[in-house]
Design a protein around this motif. Structure first.
Motif, PDB file in Angstrom:
ATOM      1  N   LEU A   1      48.233  76.982  -7.241  1.00  0.00           N
ATOM      2  CA  LEU A   1      49.807  76.954  -8.532  1.00  0.00           C
ATOM      3  C   LEU A   1      50.738  77.021  -7.434  1.00  0.00           C
ATOM      4  O   LEU A   1      52.033  76.293  -7.769  1.00  0.00           O
ATOM      5  CB  LEU A   1      49.425  78.312  -9.278  1.00  0.00           C
ATOM      6  CG  LEU A   1      49.044  78.196 -10.680  1.00  0.00           C
ATOM      7  CD1 LEU A   1      48.513  79.107 -12.154  1.00  0.00           C
ATOM      8  CD2 LEU A   1      48.878  75.552 -11.262  1.00  0.00           C
ATOM      9  N   ASP A   2      50.189  78.091  -6.602  1.00  0.00           N
ATOM     10  CA  ASP A   2      52.128  77.670  -5.421  1.00  0.00           C
ATOM     11  C   ASP A   2      51.950  76.381  -5.092  1.00  0.00           C
ATOM     12  O   ASP A   2      53.119  75.820  -4.751  1.00  0.00           O
ATOM     13  CB  ASP A   2      51.249  79.014  -4.317  1.00  0.00           C
ATOM     14  CG  ASP A   2      51.700  80.323  -4.267  1.00  0.00           C
ATOM     15  OD1 ASP A   2      52.139  80.250  -5.349  1.00  0.00           O
ATOM     16  OD2 ASP A   2      50.862  80.742  -3.676  1.00  0.00           O
ATOM     17  N   ASP A   3      51.298  75.454  -4.632  1.00  0.00           N
ATOM     18  CA  ASP A   3      50.737  74.229  -3.785  1.00  0.00           C
ATOM     19  C   ASP A   3      51.254  73.566  -4.799  1.00  0.00           C
ATOM     20  O   ASP A   3      52.371  72.652  -4.593  1.00  0.00           O
ATOM     21  CB  ASP A   3      49.435  73.682  -3.474  1.00  0.00           C
ATOM     22  CG  ASP A   3      49.621  72.397  -3.003  1.00  0.00           C
ATOM     23  OD1 ASP A   3      50.747  71.701  -2.886  1.00  0.00           O
ATOM     24  OD2 ASP A   3      48.575  71.724  -3.061  1.00  0.00           O
ATOM     25  N   ALA A   4      51.662  73.472  -6.171  1.00  0.00           N
ATOM     26  CA  ALA A   4      51.649  72.711  -7.533  1.00  0.00           C
ATOM     27  C   ALA A   4      52.884  73.007  -7.985  1.00  0.00           C
ATOM     28  O   ALA A   4      53.996  72.444  -7.787  1.00  0.00           O
ATOM     29  CB  ALA A   4      51.140  73.134  -8.853  1.00  0.00           C
ATOM     30  N   ALA A   5      53.342  74.655  -7.589  1.00  0.00           N
ATOM     31  CA  ALA A   5      54.773  74.416  -6.853  1.00  0.00           C
ATOM     32  C   ALA A   5      55.950  74.288  -6.492  1.00  0.00           C
ATOM     33  O   ALA A   5      56.946  73.579  -6.980  1.00  0.00           O
ATOM     34  CB  ALA A   5      55.337  76.572  -7.663  1.00  0.00           C
ATOM     35  N   SER A   6      54.994  74.153  -5.534  1.00  0.00           N
ATOM     36  CA  SER A   6      55.847  73.735  -4.041  1.00  0.00           C
ATOM     37  C   SER A   6      56.090  72.216  -4.926  1.00  0.00           C
ATOM     38  O   SER A   6      57.496  72.007  -3.971  1.00  0.00           O
ATOM     39  CB  SER A   6      55.505  73.634  -3.128  1.00  0.00           C
ATOM     40  OG  SER A   6      55.704  72.998  -2.019  1.00  0.00           O
ATOM     41  N   GLN A   7      55.026  70.995  -4.794  1.00  0.00           N
ATOM     42  CA  GLN A   7      55.836  70.108  -4.865  1.00  0.00           C
ATOM     43  C   GLN A   7      56.644  70.111  -5.842  1.00  0.00           C
ATOM     44  O   GLN A   7      57.006  68.548  -6.152  1.00  0.00           O
ATOM     45  CB  GLN A   7      53.413  69.416  -5.908  1.00  0.00           C
ATOM     46  CG  GLN A   7      52.548  69.023  -4.338  1.00  0.00           C
ATOM     47  CD  GLN A   7      51.622  68.414  -4.696  1.00  0.00           C
ATOM     48  OE1 GLN A   7      51.372  67.466  -5.633  1.00  0.00           O
ATOM     49  NE2 GLN A   7      51.179  69.630  -4.900  1.00  0.00           N
ATOM     50  N   ILE A   8      56.208  70.292  -7.539  1.00  0.00           N
ATOM     51  CA  ILE A   8      57.172  70.374  -8.213  1.00  0.00           C
ATOM     52  C   ILE A   8      58.854  70.392  -8.067  1.00  0.00           C
ATOM     53  O   ILE A   8      59.909  70.009  -8.159  1.00  0.00           O
ATOM     54  CB  ILE A   8      56.915  71.192  -9.235  1.00  0.00           C
ATOM     55  CG1 ILE A   8      55.873  70.882  -9.843  1.00  0.00           C
ATOM     56  CG2 ILE A   8      58.086  71.394 -10.730  1.00  0.00           C
ATOM     57  CD1 ILE A   8      55.245  71.838 -11.697  1.00  0.00           C
ATOM     58  N   ALA A   9      58.513  71.345  -7.047  1.00  0.00           N
ATOM     59  CA  ALA A   9      60.123  71.443  -6.216  1.00  0.00           C
ATOM     60  C   ALA A   9      60.612  70.435  -5.909  1.00  0.00           C
ATOM     61  O   ALA A   9      62.010  70.303  -6.066  1.00  0.00           O
ATOM     62  CB  ALA A   9      60.175  72.714  -5.748  1.00  0.00           C
ATOM     63  N   SER A  10      59.124  69.789  -4.923  1.00  0.00           N
ATOM     64  CA  SER A  10      60.220  69.013  -4.394  1.00  0.00           C
ATOM     65  C   SER A  10      60.928  67.310  -5.196  1.00  0.00           C
ATOM     66  O   SER A  10      61.408  66.575  -4.551  1.00  0.00           O
ATOM     67  CB  SER A  10      59.071  68.353  -2.518  1.00  0.00           C
ATOM     68  OG  SER A  10      59.069  69.173  -2.268  1.00  0.00           O
TER      69      SER A  10
END
Length: 422
Positions: A406-415
């Motif tokens: 979910l950290d990866d998901a959050a980072s991708q969503i932020a981008s």
């Protein structure tokens, strides 16, 4: 003359009265059982407005969205009078095309009208002081189960209070019923279990104000962890929408966890299983934890291109803001009311023959006041695409744990969105 009166009324700030809408034609875009339920309300509506012709077009879910967005992009060209809009996609419309739909306040929708619906249903339909759509159906999550499969395994659904209880029950049920899977999930095309458990625990993709990303918060991590535990335990088989229906009818699944609107799907698509199904509350992460969430649900919006806005508003008022309209859809197709007063309608307390005379609506609708509001924001579609890919990778062992996923998901969503991770 009617147009002149309407404009004069608006100029006085009094709104438009449905009483002015005595005739005309309306076209509505919708999909599947939702479209069928709207058709079922036309007879009652025409008793009040016999000279308003209503045509409901069943376009299918994705085509309704695609054609509506395209119509808005074209300045309203080709749009009907009323469009069905899923709550999770609503903010996509308002953010891109704020002039495509009518602010219902200009047609007489008051603060008192708004209070007739729960907050969680209105969150995504209102922007500032504008109300772009009226709440239609809700999706209070429920567990639909096969009584015979549970009984054969000696499992009492009342004993299932946690998701760990659900896993343990699933193993027993599968052992006692060869060829039967405890439940289904569309792991290839959806994140339904993650969204249901996250909402139950008060966590969502985005913060309540829509200004930051919260999908990697602890409660969301707990939800994703539990999804993998269920899959790893072997009690969940992957199935898309149509395969789930096939499994229901074939008797190869013991349980479906979905929004309350799924009652109509089971009842209408699997009629020969009459009396075999029952309902219980969704489990929680802890024995004393919350057991309420929402999955899905829609609204109706009037397009600015409509030539008969007053008639359209009269239809919304009857269909969505009267017990008669809402209960008609509930009876015929299992569309769960958002209208708070409909929860006290005598029909809700009645035992339902298909469900073994269980008063399923009393149990399901009692959870509505407990549902935590969840913002989709205009980035919901982007976030969902990212979450599906991350979930697939996580379930296949591609991350150390749910937090990393979910950290990866959050980072991708932020981008993708430019929003910060909270």
């Amino acid at each position: 003359m009617r147009t002149t009166l309407t404009c004069a009324t608006l100029a006085l700030g009094l709104g438009c009265s449905p009483a002015l809408a005595q005739s005309g034609e309306l076209t509505i875009w919708s999909w599947n059982i939702a479209a069928s339920s709207l058709k079922s309300t036309v007879e009652g509506f025409n008793k009040k407005y016999p000279d308003i012709k209503v045509t409901v077009q069943d376009l299918g879910n994705q085509p309704t969205y695609d054609k509506s967005i395209a119509g808005c992009a074209a300045g309203g060209v080709g749009l009907p009078d009323i469009v069905s809009i899923e709550n999770g996609e609503a903010e996509n419309y308002w953010s891109q095309f704020p002039d495509c739909f009518v602010d219902l306040h200009t047609l007489g929708y008051t603060a008192e009208d708004q209070k007739k619906f729960p907050d969680f249903k209105r969150t995504e339909l209102e922007v500032g002081d504008k109300a772009y759509a009226m709440p239609w159906d809700s999706g209070p999550v429920a567990v639909f189960y096969r009584r015979d499969f549970y009984e054969k395994a000696g499992v009492d659904p009342a004993s299932i209070k946690t998701w760990d209880d659900f896993i343990a029950a699933g193993k027993k049920i599968q052992a006692a019923n060869p060829g039967v899977t405890m439940t289904n999930a569309d792991f290839n095309g959806d994140t339904e279990f993650f969204r249901m458990i996250s909402n139950e625990q008060g966590c969502a993709y985005f913060a309540e104000d829509g200004q930051s990303i919260t999908v990697n918060q602890p409660k969301c991590v707990d939800a994703m962890t539990k999804v993998k535990e269920m899959k790893d335990a072997g009690i969940v088989s992957s199935a898309d929408w149509s395969t789930k229906i096939t499994n229901n009818t074939a008797g190869t699944v013991a349980t479906q966890v979905y929004g309350g609107w799924y009652e109509g799907t089971i009842r209408t698509e699997s009629p020969k299983e009459n009396g075999k199904w029952g309902v219980y509350l969704m489990p929680s992460l802890t024995a004393d934890g919350p057991r309420a969430a929402n999955l899905g649900g829609s609204s109706l919006a009037i397009t600015s291109a409509s030539k008969n806005k007053e008639a359209a508003y009269a239809y919304l008022k009857y269909t969505l803001e009267t017990n008669e309209g809402q209960i008609t859809m509930l009876k015929d197709f299992g569309l769960v009311p958002s209208l708070i007063s409909a929860l006290d309608d005598p029909y809700v307390a009645q035992g339902q023959p298909y469900w073994g005379d269980q008063a399923v609506w009393k149990d399901i609708l009692a959870t509505l006041p407990k549902v935590v509001p969840s913002r989709g924001t205009q980035f919901q579609s982007d976030a969902e695409i990212i979450l599906r890919a991350v979930q697939t990778k996580y379930l296949a062992g591609g991350y150390a744990d749910a937090k990393a996923a979910l950290d990866d998901a959050a980072s991708q969503i932020a981008s993708a969105t430019g929003l910060p991770v909270k």
